[in-house]
Design a protein around this motif. Structure first.
Motif, short mmCIF file in Angstrom:
data_model
loop_
_atom_site.label_atom_id
_atom_site.label_comp_id
_atom_site.label_asym_id
_atom_site.label_seq_id
_atom_site.Cartn_x
_atom_site.Cartn_y
_atom_site.Cartn_z
N SER A 86 4.86 -0.19 12.60
CA SER A 86 3.51 -0.65 13.37
C SER A 86 2.55 -0.60 12.24
O SER A 86 1.70 -1.87 12.38
CB SER A 86 3.25 0.52 14.29
N ARG A 87 2.28 -0.16 11.27
CA ARG A 87 1.29 -0.25 10.37
C ARG A 87 1.61 -1.51 9.31
O ARG A 87 0.79 -2.34 9.20
CB ARG A 87 1.11 0.94 9.48
N PHE A 88 2.85 -1.67 9.15
CA PHE A 88 3.38 -2.81 8.29
C PHE A 88 3.07 -4.14 9.27
O PHE A 88 2.23 -5.12 8.81
CB PHE A 88 4.71 -2.79 8.04
N VAL A 89 3.60 -4.20 10.37
CA VAL A 89 3.12 -5.28 11.01
C VAL A 89 1.67 -5.61 11.36
O VAL A 89 0.94 -6.77 11.45
CB VAL A 89 3.95 -5.23 12.49
N GLY A 90 0.90 -4.55 11.69
CA GLY A 90 -0.50 -4.71 11.76
C GLY A 90 -1.42 -5.28 10.52
O GLY A 90 -2.24 -5.77 10.52
N SER A 91 -0.65 -5.14 9.40
CA SER A 91 -1.12 -5.51 8.37
C SER A 91 -0.98 -6.84 7.79
O SER A 91 -1.55 -7.40 6.87
CB SER A 91 -1.00 -4.59 7.06
#
Length: 123
Positions: free
Chosen positions: A101-106
């Protein structure tokens, strides 16, 4: 799979960009002429051979023993290596959902759009 040091990465970049296997001398010469060359430091062929030996032990490089001097080639593509690194890191995460989730959000909007296209193609 461990990440690569600077010289290992430079050697792998040369092998990945070459259509043909390369000798340690050819690699040394390419590295000396490249944009990352250190003008004050001449790279010895023995240093390149040492790094190639380490890369071979890591399973990233294969050596042809049919001729002298030996020729080296990348075992897999740059993309396959990157995927292995990403899978290794993700596999070590205690909370894969949070990491993804954090990867995609970044991601940039361009990368997110590309990812959506790729995922649509899988369905």
């Amino acid at each position: 799979m461990a990440s690569l040091g600077d010289l290992e990465r430079s050697i792998m970049d040369q092998l990945w960009s070459s259509a043909d296997p390369m000798t340690a001398t050819a690699l040394r010469d390419r590295l000396a002429d490249g944009p990352d060359a250190d003008a004050g430091r001449e790279l010895a062929v023995t240093t390149v051979l040492t790094v190639l030996s380490r890369l071979e032990k890591k399973g990233l490089v294969a050596r042809s023993r049919t001729s002298r001097p030996h020729q080296y080639r990348a075992v897999s593509s740059r993309e396959a290596h990157t995927v292995s690194l990403m899978n290794e890191v993700l596999g070590q995460a205690p909370d894969r959902d949070a990491v993804l989730s954090r990867f995609v959000g970044s991601m940039s909007e361009e990368d997110a759009s590309l990812l959506r296209e790729i995922l649509r193609g899988r369905g």
